[in-house]
Scaffold this active site. Sequence first.
Site, short mmCIF file in Angstrom:
data_model
loop_
_atom_site.label_atom_id
_atom_site.label_comp_id
_atom_site.label_asym_id
_atom_site.label_seq_id
_atom_site.Cartn_x
_atom_site.Cartn_y
_atom_site.Cartn_z
N GLU A 31 15.15 -10.75 -10.52
CA GLU A 31 14.80 -10.23 -9.19
C GLU A 31 15.96 -9.38 -8.66
O GLU A 31 17.13 -9.75 -8.83
CB GLU A 31 14.52 -11.42 -8.27
N HIS A 32 15.64 -8.28 -8.03
CA HIS A 32 16.62 -7.34 -7.49
C HIS A 32 17.53 -6.78 -8.59
O HIS A 32 18.65 -6.37 -8.34
CB HIS A 32 17.45 -7.97 -6.36
N THR A 33 17.03 -6.83 -9.81
CA THR A 33 17.78 -6.26 -10.93
C THR A 33 17.28 -4.86 -11.26
O THR A 33 18.00 -4.08 -11.87
CB THR A 33 17.60 -7.15 -12.19
N LEU A 120 3.26 -9.68 -3.83
CA LEU A 120 2.54 -9.44 -5.09
C LEU A 120 2.36 -7.94 -5.34
O LEU A 120 1.57 -7.53 -6.18
CB LEU A 120 1.17 -10.12 -5.05
N SER A 122 1.18 -5.32 -3.39
CA SER A 122 -0.07 -4.64 -3.06
C SER A 122 0.19 -3.13 -2.89
O SER A 122 -0.67 -2.31 -3.25
CB SER A 122 -0.68 -5.21 -1.79
N SER A 123 1.36 -2.76 -2.40
CA SER A 123 1.59 -1.32 -2.19
C SER A 123 1.75 -0.59 -3.52
O SER A 123 1.22 0.51 -3.70
CB SER A 123 2.77 -1.06 -1.25
N GLU A 155 7.35 5.39 -2.39
CA GLU A 155 8.03 4.37 -1.56
C GLU A 155 9.31 4.94 -0.96
O GLU A 155 9.60 4.77 0.22
CB GLU A 155 8.39 3.14 -2.41
N ASP A 167 7.56 -2.84 -9.96
CA ASP A 167 6.20 -3.13 -9.50
C ASP A 167 5.20 -2.10 -10.03
O ASP A 167 4.13 -2.44 -10.52
CB ASP A 167 6.14 -3.13 -7.97
C1 GLA Z 1 10.32 -5.42 -4.50
C2 GLA Z 1 10.61 -4.03 -5.06
C3 GLA Z 1 10.95 -4.09 -6.55
C4 GLA Z 1 12.03 -5.12 -6.84
C5 GLA Z 1 11.72 -6.45 -6.15
C6 GLA Z 1 12.85 -7.43 -6.26
O1 GLA Z 1 9.16 -5.95 -5.07
O2 GLA Z 1 9.51 -3.18 -4.86
O3 GLA Z 1 11.32 -2.81 -7.00
O4 GLA Z 1 13.29 -4.63 -6.48
O5 GLA Z 1 11.43 -6.29 -4.77
O6 GLA Z 1 13.05 -7.78 -7.58
#
Ligand code: GLA
Length: 381
Positions: A31-33, A120, A122-123, A155, A167
């Site tokens: 996550e956040h990677t 999840l 959605s965008s 985005e 995503d």
């Molecule tokens: C959101 C962002 C992703 C990702 C996650 C965290 O979903 O859209 O790009 O950075 O947060 O892992």
Amino acid sequence: MKTKVQEQFKKHYGEGASVYSSPGRVNLIGEHTDYNLGFVLPGAIDKAIYAAIKPNGGKLCRLYSVDYDQSIEMDLSGDKPKEQWAQYVYGVAKEMEKRGKKVEAFDLVFGGDVPLGAGLSSSAALESTIGFALNDIYGFGFTREELAKIGQMTEHNYVGVRCGIMDQFASLFGEDGKVIRLDCRSLEYKLEPFKPTGCKVVLFDTMVKHSLASSEYNVRRAQCEAGVAVVAKHVKGIESLRDVTMDMLDTYKGEMEDIVYRRCSFVINENQRLLDACSALEKGDYVTMGQKMNGSHEGLSKWYEVSCPELDFLADIGHNTDGVLGARMMGGGFGGCTINLVEEKVFDAYVSDITERYKSKFGKQPRVIDVVISQGAHKII
Ligand code: GLA
């Protein structure tokens, strides 16, 4: 929802629409990677945004959102529409135009069953559906990778979130029963079967909408960049946290704010956790996989500080329940869901226990979301 979208198209704009869908995603770990050019392990899910679309030969696009029960006209040569749901559509079309394509006016009806604001994506599902659909009806020839970048830049440039590519990539590249081990630097990826024998994956939605998320998200990203800038002054070839080791970070710790150090060390450790989790998965070792998920939650909560009391409460119950192999917050944070890897034999008891305890603590019911890892963007009709 697919049928509803088709019916609404007929009602508003008549016959002859093509129908597309693109799903939301889960992320097992990492996550956040993504915006730090590390690794992620997402999968597309069986909840999607559906779009019925047809060129209309006119000057204006006509859009109807089933979920908001709102319709608008949109001029692609004019300003961004004020409705947020329409800004995604506008943004995708404009990003395509930046890449040299002319998007002619179209009629569009869309709606979905990806819970909104639950982490999840959605965008991203919406951007990917619109991108995939426009690419197909106008024959632009963008690859799925380009469509993912178009969604990501929508985005950045039209919504104001400087997100990574996870995503959109998951929404476009997902396959049934497979998670995607994605290297966010090279965009090389490997589809790994994910059918944990004797276990189930379940999500618990805190029902806390992550409204703070977009501004805090950009702050986290800036803090990571600040850490990279410090190390890059001393070490050649450092372009992102992907290039930075814990040793380097510790060596130059004195030159950065403590908070920057904490953010960066989370990201470096999270990348390592993902690599360890992938090796465990290859061996079918779900116990180690679960431990890495728990470590991820701990880091996200204490070092990256993107959790919230509701997420911590849910994860904590998971960490203290026998047979729950892993539990962690998922996605950007500040609300949304936890993802849980649970042995089948304790599954029902865990779901009812967590639901009750959450309700008595926060006075509201968490939403229990079952997910099936499913196919990415595709044309339906
Ligand atoms: C959101 C962002 C992703 C990702 C996650 C965290 O979903 O859209 O790009 O950075 O947060 O892992």
